[in-house]
Design an enzyme around this catalytic site. Structure first.
Site, PDB file in Angstrom:
ATOM      1  N   CYS A  53       0.793  -1.221   0.000  1.00 60.77           N
ATOM      2  CA  CYS A  53       0.000   0.000   0.000  1.00 60.77           C
ATOM      3  C   CYS A  53       0.825   1.270   0.000  1.00 60.77           C
ATOM      4  CB  CYS A  53      -0.902   0.032   1.236  1.00 60.77           C
ATOM      5  SG  CYS A  53      -2.012  -1.362   1.375  1.00 60.77           S
ATOM      6  N   GLY A 110       0.306   0.470  -5.108  1.00 55.17           N
ATOM      7  CA  GLY A 110      -0.945  -0.282  -5.047  1.00 55.17           C
ATOM      8  C   GLY A 110      -1.890   0.135  -6.135  1.00 55.17           C
ATOM      9  N   ASN A 113      -0.102   0.103   5.837  1.00 56.26           N
ATOM     10  CA  ASN A 113       0.807  -0.470   4.854  1.00 56.26           C
ATOM     11  C   ASN A 113       1.662  -1.512   5.563  1.00 56.26           C
ATOM     12  OD1 ASN A 113       2.568  -1.000   2.715  1.00 56.26           O
ATOM     13  ND2 ASN A 113       3.879   0.742   3.218  1.00 56.26           N
ATOM     14  N   GLY A 114       1.650  -2.745   5.076  1.00 53.52           N
ATOM     15  CA  GLY A 114       2.461  -3.788   5.684  1.00 53.52           C
ATOM     16  C   GLY A 114       1.709  -5.095   5.809  1.00 53.52           C
ATOM     17  N   TYR A 124      13.373  -2.050  -5.745  1.00 52.21           N
ATOM     18  CA  TYR A 124      12.244  -2.178  -6.671  1.00 52.21           C
ATOM     19  C   TYR A 124      11.063  -1.270  -6.364  1.00 52.21           C
ATOM     20  CZ  TYR A 124       8.412  -4.472  -9.230  1.00 52.21           C
ATOM     21  OH  TYR A 124       7.348  -4.736 -10.043  1.00 52.21           O
TER      22      TYR A 124
END
Length: 486
Positions: free
Chosen positions: A12, A38, A114-115, A255
């Site tokens: 996210c 996302g 996020n995670g 990335y």
């Protein structure tokens, strides 16, 4: 060979703002620059003097807000937004964030995460025992439910108690009627930064590129274990724990993050240049031209070219307007999607020995397709250089690699992978080369990075995932060098 065309995906992107008359629009703009984090869903919650308004839906941000009327409903001087890629839970709209929770003291709060939580199963069992009914299937909801059932006297105390009960990788931005609140896990796996607008508004978001997008100035990183509270009186830095150990995800540099972002003082672009330079030193080869797989590998390809003295050229083009392929229902459609995304500049590669630089090989199918594409365009030879180490181990902190069965590097040797993808030679960057390229992130003896995907050295216990991990690495004989955490 793996039979899916699918790349790495991170969960996210988060964006929150407090104190701006244009809060919702700035949140939209910030999320647009975080779209790479996302693409499955997006949502914004605005705060108008304590009244919350929410718009959310499936798809890209522009798709969710294609009706201009949606933005007009998001009034107020504060907002929190989210773009989602699912690593836990299904793909339904109920999992699109920010999520909303009722609360007896603050009335209501919004939550964006996020995670990935490594003890989510245990937490669900505990919460069900307290008669909690869940509104969604992702682990993002769990902190909100923990806050609701806490017996602590106030919201921040309840939040701290909940944060100390969850495990794994987590960056949260929450909003109550009177404050914007952010928190980062004790290892700081995911980036979270604070910025300031000229009009005094405060922003907290996933990457500095989002600050740049809205014209904000970077102030500081959110540190592991911190709770940051922003309200009309200013910003307060608190902690839910001081037992911290920085281990930011190395894949952010390799990335996930945009090249124009800066993570903990280190330019992502510059780090990727050094990754390319280091693999050029570790695995030199004679060739005519260096090309990169667009777009995340271009910085590393430039770094390889500079270090090797081999000219860099634009040998491949990526069509930015092709629909996402990883959600296509059949292999034929996925393969067709990849073929529509990438094309070769024949004049650059025909009759030449090529160094093809990529950031990673996950399943191998895309690499195989690209090598075939280059040779079909007339390349004499294709020497693949990967600007990261071999992906051998799952990630449990927010990347959708949770089984070694998906990873070609866990199931084959480098020579076997070379043959499977049809390359003339193949080499990966060493772990030491990666760490050197990124640089020291703190002043301790530890380099401050999580490199578990490459070396099995997980910085935390795995909780829900430990039994499955033990079974997989034993099956593959990967236990040598793996840190078994009890």
């Amino acid at each position: 060979m793996p039979n899916e065309v699918k790349g790495l995906n991170e969960e996210c992107g988060l964006f929150g703002i407090w104190g701006s008359e244009h809060a919702a629009q700035l949140t939209y703009d910030g999320l647009h620059s975080l779209q790479h984090r996302g693409q499955e869903g997006a949502g914004i919650v605005s705060n108008d003097h304590g009244e919350f308004h929410r718009q959310r839906g499936l798809g890209l941000l522009a798709e969710v807000f294609s009706d201009p009327q949606k933005m007009t409903t998001l009034t107020g001087q504060a907002a929190v937004g989210h773009v989602r890629y699912a690593t836990a839970g299904n793909h339904g709209v109920e999992n699109i964030q920010p999520m909303l929770f009722d609360h007896p003291q603050v009335k209501q709060f919004a939550l964006a995460h996020n995670g990935n939580l490594t003890n989510a199963n245990q937490l669900r069992q505990e919460l069900r025992a307290q008669n909690v009914t869940f509104q969604a299937t992702s682990d993002s909801e769990l902190l909100g439910e923990l806050v609701q059932v806490s017996n602590q006297p106030d919201f921040i105390s309840q939040l701290k108690a909940g944060l100390n009960h969850i495990r794994g990788g987590f960056a949260y931005i929450m909003m109550t009627p009177t404050a914007l609140v952010a928190a980062l896990d004790p290892n700081g796996f995911r980036p979270l930064v604070i910025g300031k607008m000229d009009d005094g508004a405060t922003i907290i978001c996933s990457e500095t590129c989002a600050l740049d997008q809205v014209g904000a100035t970077f102030v500081r990183d959110v540190e592991p274990g911190e709770v940051v509270i922003v309200n009309n009186h200013g910003m307060t830095i608190d902690h839910f724990t001081t037992d911290t150990h920085l281990a930011i995800c190395s894949m952010e540099y390799i990335y996930f993050a945009r090249p124009d972002s800066v993570i903990r003082g280190i330019s992502v672009h510059e780090a990727r240049l050094r990754m390319g330079a280091n693999i050029a030193k570790e695995a030199p080869v004679k060739a005519d031209v260096v090309i990169g797989v667009p777009n995340s590998s271009l910085s590393a390809a430039i770094g390889y070219a500079k270090a090797s003295g081999i000219p860099y050229d634009m040998g491949m083009i990526k069509n930015q307007y092709v629909a996402r392929t990883f959600i296509e229902p059949t292999q034929a459609k996925r393969a067709r999607g990849v073929s529509m995304k990438l094309s070769v500049v024949k004049s650059v590669v025909a009759g030449k020995d090529i160094v093809l630089v990529d950031d990673s090989i996950v399943r191998g199918t895309t690499s195989s397709y690209i090598v075939r594409l280059l040779k079909k365009a007339g390349a004499k030879s294709v020497h693949v250089r990967i600007a990261s180490p071999v992906l051998k181990f799952p990630c449990y902190y927010g990347i959708d690699i949770q089984t070694t069965k998906e990873l070609i590097g866990a199931n084959h040797t480098v020579d076997e992978i070379r043959d499977l993808i049809g390359a003339d030679s193949l080499a990966y960057l060493s772990v030491d080369g990666l760490v050197n390229a990124i640089g020291e992130l703190n002043d301790t003896t530890n380099h401050g990075l999580c490199t578990a995907y490459f070396d099995g050295q997980y910085p935390t216990p795995l909780y829900d995932y430990q039994a499955g991990f033990d079974e997989e690495v034993a099956r593959l004989g990967l236990y040598e060098g793996v840190q078994h955490i009890d």
